[in-house]
Enzyme design. Structure first.
Site, PDB file in Angstrom:
ATOM      1  N   GLU A 196      26.226  13.531  41.680  1.00  0.00           N
ATOM      2  CA  GLU A 196      27.235  13.756  42.744  1.00  0.00           C
ATOM      3  C   GLU A 196      26.653  14.453  43.968  1.00  0.00           C
ATOM      4  O   GLU A 196      27.165  15.486  44.416  1.00  0.00           O
ATOM      5  CB  GLU A 196      28.438  14.516  42.152  1.00  0.00           C
TER       6      GLU A 196
ATOM      7  N   GLU B  95      30.015   6.247  33.472  1.00  0.00           N
ATOM      8  CA  GLU B  95      31.104   7.127  32.989  1.00  0.00           C
ATOM      9  C   GLU B  95      32.444   6.397  33.049  1.00  0.00           C
ATOM     10  O   GLU B  95      33.453   6.959  33.485  1.00  0.00           O
ATOM     11  CB  GLU B  95      31.193   8.405  33.856  1.00  0.00           C
TER      12      GLU B  95
END
Ligand code: 9MR
Length: 342
Positions: A153, A261
């Site tokens: 991220e 994910e």
């Protein structure tokens, strides 16, 4: 769905493993996907390994596993000279005894950090701490953990680099630095940069990530792949064609794309009316993963709604995973199995 020949060796290897550890020969999500040339898996919580029903579901579905939390700094490296290995060691041993690969998630992130990390550090000090974190982990698990989310991220929504402790202390080259160090510590490990909202070509974050990775490749910085987290909400747009195009442009520059994910959330209220849309998204994603040669794996962020992060983070949303709260497989999961059998 066509079979990807490139990764057939994983499947053959897994068959040998299956015989040696005594798996039944029934078709599972794991075995069917491997026949198509793709690894599948789930994020595993520490508590899962104490529950037989959970272990069985993980085995049926995973040729690769990732830790939901225990590999993060807060847990594995809580103080400067303190390490906590047990949970990661247990997961790695579990994976090895079940012929599964392991993804390490994650070496660097802005969340779940210990309090000793300091924004006041000099560049030199921050690099020393970063290097120590990478080297200690990657040396311990060399040859045993085969892929790493090196940075997680790293982008803001507008595509600029997120202002994390590493950006603020080291500067923009912190990502390069981490990748180079990681390659040095375990030259065979696959190195990934992982993010969310980066899957749809044309989205500012998706394009920023692609351009960033392309530059790294041009400079010769070691990077093997990117992760598309794919935490999808049926309320927002989903464009399978643009996701596929994005995957393909990474193939053109020699970069893998992990579906890292996956979960697809729907409203809790009247959830039945959202199931068709959810099913289509899951099946579209799996189809892309199977068909595109540079997608090595399809990993879901857990397996049961009983312990998904979704309802805690998005009020009124849920039902995001393939098994319900009572561990019954859902219709969309059965449909994915059927797709894999085609
Ligand atoms: O599923 C994880 C949850 O248990 C933690 O509380 C949370 C902390 O931020 O992190 C969750 O996992 C995240 C993953 O590490 C990175 N991508 C988003 C995932 C869901 O928040």
């Amino acid at each position: 769905m066509i079979k990807k020949v490139a990764t057939l060796s994983i499947w053959l290897l897994s068959c040998v493993g299956a015989i040696s550890v005594g798996f039944s020969t029934k078709d599972t999500f794991r075995s069917l996907a491997l026949k198509k040339g793709i690894e599948t898996g789930v994020a595993v919580a520490v508590s899962d390994l104490n529950k037989e029903a959970h272990i069985n579901i993980i085995k049926e579905n995973s040729s690769i596993v990732v830790a939901e939390n225990c590999m993060k700094w807060q847990y594995i490296h809580p103080a400067e000279n303190k390490w906590y290995w047990k949970d990661v060691d247990d997961l790695v041993k579990f994976a090895e005894s079940n012929e599964m690969n392991v993804k390490f998630h994650t070496l660097f992130w802005h969340n779940q950090n210990p309090s000793f990390l300091s924004e006041k550090w000099s560049r030199e000090k921050a690099i020393a701490v970063m290097d120590d974190h990478i080297a200690t982990i990657m040396t311990r698990y060399k040859g045993r953990i085969k892929e790493y989310d090196v940075v997680n991220e790293m982008f803001d929504e507008d595509g600029s680099l997120r202002k994390t402790i590493w950006l603020n202390t080291i500067g923009e080259d912190y990502i390069e630095h981490a990748l180079i160090k990681a390659r040095e510590c375990d030259p065979k490990a696959k190195l990934y940069l992982n993010d969310y909202s980066n899957e749809t070509m044309g989205h500012p974050k998706a394009d920023a990530m692609f351009n960033f990775v392309k530059k790294l490749k041009e400079k010769g910085v070691p990077i093997d792949g990117v992760g598309f987290q794919l935490h999808i909400d049926t309320a927002y747009g989903f464009d399978a064609d643009r996701i596929r195009k994005n995957v393909k442009r990474y193939a053109d520059i020699g970069v893998l794309v992990s579906f890292s994910e996956v979960d697809v959330r729907i409203p809790q209220k009247n959830f039945e009316s959202h199931l068709a849309k959810q099913q289509k998204i899951y099946r579209d994603l799996l189809k892309i993963a199977v068909e595109e040669p540079n997608v090595p794996n399809f990993i879901m962020w857990g397996f049961t709604d009983a312990q998904s992060w979704v309802p805690y983070t998005f009020r009124g949303k849920g039902h995001a995973l393939p098994y319900d709260e009572k561990l019954n497989p859902k219709p969309f999961y059965e449909e994915m199995l059927k797709d894999l059998k085609k």
